[in-house]
Write an enzyme that holds these catalytic residues in place. Sequence first.
Site, PDB file in Angstrom:
ATOM      1  N   PRO A 267     -62.687  93.808  89.111  1.00 22.74           N
ATOM      2  CA  PRO A 267     -61.583  93.150  89.777  1.00 22.74           C
ATOM      3  C   PRO A 267     -60.287  93.054  88.791  1.00 22.74           C
ATOM      4  O   PRO A 267     -59.082  92.814  89.469  1.00 22.74           O
ATOM      5  CB  PRO A 267     -61.956  91.845  90.096  1.00 22.74           C
ATOM      6  CG  PRO A 267     -63.041  91.535  89.324  1.00 22.74           C
ATOM      7  CD  PRO A 267     -63.717  92.754  89.038  1.00 22.74           C
ATOM      8  N   GLY A 269     -58.076  94.154  84.804  1.00 23.77           N
ATOM      9  CA  GLY A 269     -58.124  95.023  83.892  1.00 23.77           C
ATOM     10  C   GLY A 269     -58.988  95.311  82.863  1.00 23.77           C
ATOM     11  O   GLY A 269     -59.702  96.042  82.390  1.00 23.77           O
ATOM     12  N   GLY A 270     -59.269  93.744  82.443  1.00 26.54           N
ATOM     13  CA  GLY A 270     -60.188  93.694  81.341  1.00 26.54           C
ATOM     14  C   GLY A 270     -60.550  92.026  81.441  1.00 26.54           C
ATOM     15  O   GLY A 270     -59.673  91.182  81.929  1.00 26.54           O
ATOM     16  N   MET A 271     -61.830  91.924  80.957  1.00 27.21           N
ATOM     17  CA  MET A 271     -62.271  90.536  80.742  1.00 27.21           C
ATOM     18  C   MET A 271     -62.842  90.357  79.242  1.00 27.21           C
ATOM     19  O   MET A 271     -63.705  90.887  78.728  1.00 27.21           O
ATOM     20  CB  MET A 271     -63.278  90.192  81.563  1.00 27.21           C
ATOM     21  CG  MET A 271     -63.818  88.604  81.606  1.00 27.21           C
ATOM     22  SD  MET A 271     -62.451  87.484  81.693  1.00 27.21           S
ATOM     23  CE  MET A 271     -63.165  86.170  80.739  1.00 27.21           C
ATOM     24  N   GLU A 297     -57.127  92.182  75.432  1.00 27.57           N
ATOM     25  CA  GLU A 297     -58.095  91.807  75.399  1.00 27.57           C
ATOM     26  C   GLU A 297     -58.722  91.586  74.078  1.00 27.57           C
ATOM     27  O   GLU A 297     -59.421  90.262  73.739  1.00 27.57           O
ATOM     28  CB  GLU A 297     -59.269  92.691  76.234  1.00 27.57           C
ATOM     29  CG  GLU A 297     -58.914  93.071  77.428  1.00 27.57           C
ATOM     30  CD  GLU A 297     -58.573  91.852  78.579  1.00 27.57           C
ATOM     31  OE1 GLU A 297     -59.049  90.574  78.105  1.00 27.57           O
ATOM     32  OE2 GLU A 297     -57.702  91.974  79.477  1.00 27.57           O
ATOM     33  N   TYR A 384     -48.527  84.652  81.714  1.00 29.61           N
ATOM     34  CA  TYR A 384     -48.547  85.620  80.941  1.00 29.61           C
ATOM     35  C   TYR A 384     -47.179  85.894  80.225  1.00 29.61           C
ATOM     36  O   TYR A 384     -47.121  85.917  79.128  1.00 29.61           O
ATOM     37  CB  TYR A 384     -49.083  86.888  81.542  1.00 29.61           C
ATOM     38  CG  TYR A 384     -50.513  87.311  81.782  1.00 29.61           C
ATOM     39  CD1 TYR A 384     -51.329  87.834  81.258  1.00 29.61           C
ATOM     40  CD2 TYR A 384     -51.097  86.258  83.165  1.00 29.61           C
ATOM     41  CE1 TYR A 384     -52.618  87.927  81.626  1.00 29.61           C
ATOM     42  CE2 TYR A 384     -52.112  86.302  83.326  1.00 29.61           C
ATOM     43  CZ  TYR A 384     -53.124  87.268  82.785  1.00 29.61           C
ATOM     44  OH  TYR A 384     -54.581  87.262  83.096  1.00 29.61           O
ATOM     45  N   ARG A 559     -59.355  96.856  91.252  1.00 33.00           N
ATOM     46  CA  ARG A 559     -58.455  96.112  90.629  1.00 33.00           C
ATOM     47  C   ARG A 559     -57.412  95.331  91.314  1.00 33.00           C
ATOM     48  O   ARG A 559     -56.756  96.089  91.986  1.00 33.00           O
ATOM     49  CB  ARG A 559     -57.923  96.906  89.394  1.00 33.00           C
ATOM     50  CG  ARG A 559     -57.104  96.159  88.528  1.00 33.00           C
ATOM     51  CD  ARG A 559     -56.856  97.219  87.353  1.00 33.00           C
ATOM     52  NE  ARG A 559     -56.018  96.556  86.274  1.00 33.00           N
ATOM     53  CZ  ARG A 559     -55.136  97.172  85.292  1.00 33.00           C
ATOM     54  NH1 ARG A 559     -55.438  98.197  85.001  1.00 33.00           N
ATOM     55  NH2 ARG A 559     -54.498  96.529  84.478  1.00 33.00           N
TER      56      ARG A 559
END
Length: 605
Positions: A267, A269-271, A297, A384, A559
């Site tokens: 879900p 872009g990155g974790m 990340e 962000y 995503r």
Amino acid sequence: MSSPIPSAIALPADPHSYAGTSPVRVRHLALDLTVDLAHRTLAGSATWHLANPEAASEAVFDTRDLTIELVEKLDKDGTVTHTTYSLDAPDALLGQALRVPLTAETKALCIHYRTAPTAAALQWLVPAQTTGSQPFLFTQSQAILARTWLPCQDSPGIRFTYEARVRVPAQLLALMSAENPRERNASGEYHFRMAQPIPAYLMALAVGDLAFAPLSDRTGIYAEPATLPTATHEFADLENMVGAAEQLYGPYRWERYDLLVLPPSFPFGGMENPRLTFVTPTILAGDRSLTSLVAHELAHSWSGNLVTNGTWNDFWLNEGFTVYFERRIMEHLYGREYADMLQVLGRDALQATIAELGAASPDTHLRLRLAGRDPDEGLTEIAYEKGCSLLLTLEDLVGRPRLDTFIKEYFAHFSFQAMDTATFLDYLRTTLLDEAPGREARLQLTSWIDGPGLPPNAPRVSARRFAAVDQALARLQAGTAPADLRPATAEWSSHEWVHFLHGLPPTLSATELQAVDAAFHFTDSGNAEILAAWFPHTVRAGYQAADPALEHFLRHVGRRKFLVPLYRSLLATPEGQARARAIYTAARPNYHSVTTGTLDALLAS
């Protein structure tokens, strides 16, 4: 068994964790799990070693939709005895508090449990949803979903080390946010160790038909075999990124930095799971143009993983620093003009978010008030991009070298600890703002932290490379045929194309979009960022040639960043409402609960 956990700073109560108010804290986890792909469950035990069991008469854990089968207590000699426990009434958002009484002899608690097939953190994929012939499982624990697959103290302000034994089918590989194997073994049993203390939201597990390719002595890529060659090409600069980050803000403290490329239903872009960042395949553009997400990340290895927001009300402390750091990494590797494009696109996204939330909305403050709400509601461009803009303002005020020294010392001073906004502001004033009279007033700090919108002293951002894009847009509006713009666009990056698409007039007809598409082939693009910027135009104008590509995108990409605006675009047109709901009905099984939680509400309205 585990490295020492530093003494924590005094944090406010976490409104999203029952355990956040408990004086008894965990310090180490021994996890033992069996993964049942057929029944979509995890079953086993979590043994929690307690840091201060004498602090209260009970230990409190967060759970949600878990079946607790048995709880045992361990004394200092390791003697195991059964103990009683209780579960509070369930809350739809927070789940249930698990309460276990303690005695003077209790040193650890072993909780035997089973997850539900519908556990919100777990996504179980059938082979048709992967690039191979095997099923797949991955977790997404942020923000408060770790409690759906692990009874834990699910607050970002509580850290622990862990070890794990995980059993999976022999044809599959298991990976965690820990020391990881490089290849499958015949038994299907894997052992993991995480020596650095982490909060529960950074617990991660993935199981699938996975292969590994090294990029350097400390970096590498895991992916499904069909995806691995593309991924290793795309992320060839990974070691250079880690080196650039270390030059900026100090040593990488997690030993290895590997990436796991997940199936497209992921879900986000990155974790930033420690040691093993999970990334979406939507950044595999073929030209390495979307790797700023990896820099983001990676930056979390300092801002977030090393120094962590104390509660989700302080989310900007994770993300604002990370966006600023990400762009400094990209500038180091690819130059200031490249980073400037990212700043402009970020500022555009921030302005759009402020307009959507409302310029006076308290949700545009950096310090949030999320009690009683899903903390995912704080996952917006405010944390962000407004957070990054505050740091840009500080950079203008004190100079980049001084700010770099401040950030580097901040990460070193608070390593492996949690940080809340009030404590950070005290540290900022003491170590930076009080150096010069009037500096805090010039910064307008209160307006940034507890004021709405973007303060007027935010520095303007611009990108020289976007000037050529704006010239092309002006020529297009003046009547130049799209095909005649091609020579000027030959060397454009993904960022320039996205800026171009954002700048296209919203009045273009389907016929005019057809000419644009014939010149630049947007509908056939393999770049997810370009497609996500193109499709709103095609939906608004009724450009039907793009409809099959749009539907394919919505059915295969999970995503949330892309899906929410695209479904909104469909819903904004009378003919698109029924289509949006039909596509969503078919696509929903491919989406993670993080995504469906947002889209269910959107499509129901």
